[in-house]
Scaffold this motif. Structure first.
Motif, mmCIF file in Angstrom:
data_model
loop_
_atom_site.group_PDB
_atom_site.id
_atom_site.type_symbol
_atom_site.label_atom_id
_atom_site.label_comp_id
_atom_site.label_asym_id
_atom_site.label_seq_id
_atom_site.Cartn_x
_atom_site.Cartn_y
_atom_site.Cartn_z
ATOM 1 N N LEU A 86 29.450 -20.690 19.381
ATOM 2 C CA LEU A 86 28.314 -20.107 20.097
ATOM 3 C C LEU A 86 27.089 -20.997 19.918
ATOM 4 N N ASN A 87 25.963 -20.571 20.506
ATOM 5 C CA ASN A 87 24.749 -21.369 20.396
ATOM 6 C C ASN A 87 23.571 -20.484 20.017
ATOM 7 N N ASP A 88 22.374 -21.054 20.056
ATOM 8 C CA ASP A 88 21.214 -20.346 19.520
ATOM 9 C C ASP A 88 20.775 -19.149 20.349
ATOM 10 N N LEU A 89 21.408 -18.904 21.495
ATOM 11 C CA LEU A 89 21.141 -17.671 22.246
ATOM 12 C C LEU A 89 21.757 -16.443 21.584
ATOM 13 N N GLU A 90 22.678 -16.677 20.664
ATOM 14 C CA GLU A 90 23.479 -15.588 20.104
ATOM 15 C C GLU A 90 22.641 -14.454 19.521
ATOM 16 N N TYR A 91 21.549 -14.785 18.848
ATOM 17 C CA TYR A 91 20.812 -13.779 18.078
ATOM 18 C C TYR A 91 19.519 -13.318 18.746
ATOM 19 N N LEU A 92 19.404 -13.482 20.062
ATOM 20 C CA LEU A 92 18.150 -13.131 20.716
ATOM 21 C C LEU A 92 17.781 -11.664 20.506
ATOM 22 N N ALA A 93 18.752 -10.767 20.594
ATOM 23 C CA ALA A 93 18.441 -9.343 20.413
ATOM 24 C C ALA A 93 17.892 -9.089 19.019
ATOM 25 N N GLN A 94 18.538 -9.656 17.998
ATOM 26 C CA GLN A 94 18.068 -9.467 16.633
ATOM 27 C C GLN A 94 16.743 -10.185 16.396
ATOM 28 N N ALA A 95 16.575 -11.358 16.998
ATOM 29 C CA ALA A 95 15.329 -12.110 16.811
ATOM 30 C C ALA A 95 14.138 -11.310 17.330
ATOM 31 N N LYS A 96 14.301 -10.703 18.510
ATOM 32 C CA LYS A 96 13.201 -9.899 19.063
ATOM 33 C C LYS A 96 12.899 -8.698 18.182
ATOM 34 N N ALA A 97 13.942 -8.033 17.712
ATOM 35 C CA ALA A 97 13.733 -6.852 16.886
ATOM 36 C C ALA A 97 13.096 -7.221 15.547
ATOM 37 N N LEU A 98 13.557 -8.310 14.940
ATOM 38 C CA LEU A 98 12.995 -8.723 13.651
ATOM 39 C C LEU A 98 11.564 -9.227 13.791
ATOM 40 N N ALA A 99 11.277 -9.941 14.877
ATOM 41 C CA ALA A 99 9.899 -10.377 15.092
ATOM 42 C C ALA A 99 8.970 -9.183 15.219
ATOM 43 N N ALA A 100 9.437 -8.125 15.876
ATOM 44 C CA ALA A 100 8.631 -6.916 16.004
ATOM 45 C C ALA A 100 8.429 -6.228 14.663
ATOM 46 N N ARG A 101 9.286 -6.528 13.694
ATOM 47 C CA ARG A 101 9.140 -5.984 12.340
ATOM 48 C C ARG A 101 8.277 -6.893 11.465
ATOM 49 N N GLY A 102 7.805 -8.015 12.028
ATOM 50 C CA GLY A 102 6.917 -8.885 11.269
ATOM 51 C C GLY A 102 7.566 -10.116 10.686
ATOM 52 N N TYR A 103 8.618 -10.622 11.331
ATOM 53 C CA TYR A 103 9.297 -11.828 10.862
ATOM 54 C C TYR A 103 9.156 -12.962 11.871
ATOM 55 N N VAL A 104 9.051 -14.186 11.355
ATOM 56 C CA VAL A 104 9.310 -15.373 12.164
ATOM 57 C C VAL A 104 10.821 -15.571 12.170
ATOM 58 N N VAL A 105 11.405 -15.722 13.343
ATOM 59 C CA VAL A 105 12.862 -15.864 13.435
ATOM 60 C C VAL A 105 13.187 -17.162 14.174
ATOM 61 N N VAL A 106 13.940 -18.020 13.510
ATOM 62 C CA VAL A 106 14.378 -19.287 14.096
ATOM 63 C C VAL A 106 15.905 -19.279 14.154
#
Length: 535
Positions: A86-106
């Motif tokens: 897979l590629n870096d698109l895999e975690y977009l759902a989690q990245a958005k949710a974690l960013a909304a919780r106050g995380y930088v997600v790469v």
């Protein structure tokens, strides 16, 4: 191999990207307050959009994306390496949710996959150096607090993250979902090569990545059963178990979540590794196969595994008391019972079931009592039976969603090709928790051979549900008598009252390569027994 970022490697990822980019993905909700104590709640914050970036690794460019809180400040960060294929698109759902919780997600695509440069390193030294470069970039280019960095992922991303915590002490929390700790065990458990899982790994590498001569050579050697010592050395470098001392020295908080039926990374290795971790740790095992338990979270849907991953990161990176550190750290979801928690891996009582003489009337022996002598059962080496472990990913994957374990009608198991032993039917439920262990006394066998053992729940109508199974191979230098021991895959299962614990042993299973010569016979005899962990 240059791949377009918008091209997706599988139907599942197509669904994921469609949902996320269409705005259909639903972030996993904030952790609910527990009645046991007061918890801090998570308040959603505004976030940036998804930003695609290039990160310079060690001699290569890695494709990545970043989602972060929109407000200037310092935040904890989480690094997600993509899964195998897979590629870096895999975690977009989690990245958005974690960013909304106050995380930088790469999230990033490891070297050799899709549009990232280089050749696949299979969690080797170059991948470790790349992960450090990604952390460097994250600190330099985002509002990341360098003292609060986590890493996690599914499968390949899980393995990269856990290994990375041995080499980069800045990783303070790790989420290992469907990952491995011992790659040698994953490839050669009980000296038996895993055929279907290794074939799928090779197929993904050939289609979606740049395997390069190293990985191609190792996979070809594995399939041809040659240069085994070289493969074991190569796999050891890529196993977190090889760096346990370094991980314990760095003391990251490690959450391990896996499935009882993971056909790529069977859970016995994780249980052993978990027991030897000395830092903050948590172990969760559920029904399913590789990456199945956490799959709906990839689609942005509420998911038990991802909820606890979020709680773990909140607790150990964000400074939020989610209560997870006060809970019993071992969570087991049995195949047919409610969730259970334990302070440590269960230490059940072991009940020994001796294998008895096969009855001529039905071709079945008694499983139970002390091991007996004076009997034998010959098994042809090149004849399969209806007893099998299923199809990689599909069989146990479907079971996770339906709750129905793989099943065989026991009378259909050919007694001329298999040994079958059935225990007396108990009057109360038998709670199996742990790793059943089988000891077989074998005579007249060739120097090299393979057996496959299956443990079933047999009802009154002859329907047998597969509780667990495992293959075992011996690679000796001479034929004759030998003792063969195999640890079946860990399980949690309630054998109902009135059902019979039943053992089937044969010599062929499509999941595995075998070392049997055609036309031979393996004879099991007296002194054989099965140890079953019961709580």
């Amino acid at each position: 191999m240059a791949q377009r970022r918008s091209t997706l490697p599988s139907y599942a990822l197509s669904v994921l990207t469609t949902m996320v980019l269409a705005g259909a993905a639903t972030p996993i909700p904030a952790v609910a307050a527990s009645s046991a104590s007061t918890r801090s709640t998570v308040t959603a914050v505004p976030t940036t959009g998804v930003r695609f970036v290039n990160i310079t690794g060690v001699g290569v460019v890695l494709k990545a994306n970043v989602v972060a809180p929109a407000t200037t400040g310092q935040y904890p960060a989480i690094i997600f390496p993509a899964s195998w294929g897979l590629n870096d698109l895999e975690y977009l759902a989690q990245a958005k949710a974690l960013a909304a919780r106050g995380y930088v997600v790469v999230s990033y695509t490891p070297r050799g996959w899709w549009s990232s440069g280089g050749e696949i390193d299979t969690a080797g030294p170059k991948d470790m150096a790349d992960l450090t470069k990604v952390i460097d970039w994250t600190i330099a280019n985002t509002g990341t607090d360098p003292t609060r960095i986590g890493a996690g992922g599914i499968s390949y991303g899980a393995g990269l993250s856990l290994l990375g915590s041995a080499f980069d002490p800045r990783i303070r929390a790790v989420a290992v979902m469907s990952g491995w700790t011992d790659l040698t065990y994953s490839l050669y458990a009980d000296s038996t090569r895993h055929q279907q899982s290794s074939g799928l790994l090779k197929l993904a590498a050939d289609l979606l990545g740049n395997a390069g001569p190293e990985l191609t050579g190792k996979l070809n050697d594995f399939a041809a059963n040659r240069n085994i010592d070289e493969i074991i050395t190569w796999a050891g470098v890529r196993s977190a178990a090889s760096y346990l001392n370094e991980i314990n020295a760095n003391q990251p908080a490690v959450l391990i979540a896996n499935a009882w039926g993971d056909s790529f990374f069977p859970p016995n290795q994780l249980i052993d590794f978990y027991g030897r971790l000395t830092g903050p740790k948590r172990l969760e095992l559920r029904p399913g196969d590789h990456a199945i338990a956490e799959f709906t979270g990839i689609l942005g849907l509420e998911n038990e595994v991802w909820t606890n991953v979020y709680r773990w990161f909140d607790q150990h990176l964000a400074g939020i008391d989610t209560g997870i550190s006060q809970e019993p750290p071992v969570l087991l979801r049995p195949h047919n019972a409610a969730v259970e928690t334990y302070p440590n891996w269960p230490a059940p009582q072991t009940r020994r079931y001796g294998l008895g003489e096969i009855r001529w009337i039905d071709g079945t022996g008694l499983l139970g009592g002390a091991p007996s002598s004076g009997w034998s059962k010959g098994l042809p080496t090149d004849r399969d039976t209806t007893a099998n472990g299923g199809v990689v990913l599909l069989t146990n994957g479907v079971a996770a969603f339906t709750g129905k374990l793989p099943e065989v009608w026991l009378p259909s198991v050919d007694r001329l090709r298999a040994g079958v032993w059935a225990a007396q039917r108990p009057s109360t439920t038998q709670r199996i928790r742990g790793i059943p262990k089988l000891h077989l006394e074998v005579t007249g066998a060739a120097a090299r051979g393979t057996l496959v053992a299956y443990l079933y729940d047999l009802d009154l109508l002859g329907n047998a549900k597969l509780i667990t199974h495992a293959p075992v191979t011996w690679l000796g230098t001479g034929s004759g008598s030998r003792s063969v021991d195999v640890n079946l895959t860990a399980t949690a299962y309630n054998l109902p009252a009135g059902h019979s614990l039943t053992l089937v042993v044969d010599t062929v299973d499509p999941l595995y390569y075998d070392e049997n010569a055609a036309g031979g016979t393996i004879t099991i005899g007296g002194g054989s027994y099965l140890d079953v962990p019961l709580v």
